[in-house]
Scaffold this motif. Sequence first.
Motif: not given
Length: 89
Positions: A1-4, A23-36, A71-75, A79-84
């Motif tokens: 699991m990846v924590r966003v 998610g295996r990439t940043v895109r996959e994880a973010l798309e899953a986080a944004f699904a709802d 496309s960056d791969a995720l270990p 932990e993904i941090y989204v920052i403004q």
Amino acid sequence: MVRVVFTPNLQRHIACPPVEVEGRTVREALEAAFADNARARAYVLDDQAGLRKHMSVFVNGQRIQDRAHLSDALPENAEIYVIQALSGG
């Protein structure tokens, strides 16, 4: 699991609590986080699904390289941090 995680300054504008996703990439994880959460997706990603200029994404403390395709791969257990990004003097 990846924590966003979305920083507090982002959460002031958009409801986006931390989430655990697959998610295996940043895109996959973010798309899953944004699904709802289409509103958060539109705030973070542009109309080409790339990262908006005023946003930054870090994976385990390192800035991602691919802002356009995310496309960056995720270990495992990343932990993904989204920052403004902020500017000023």
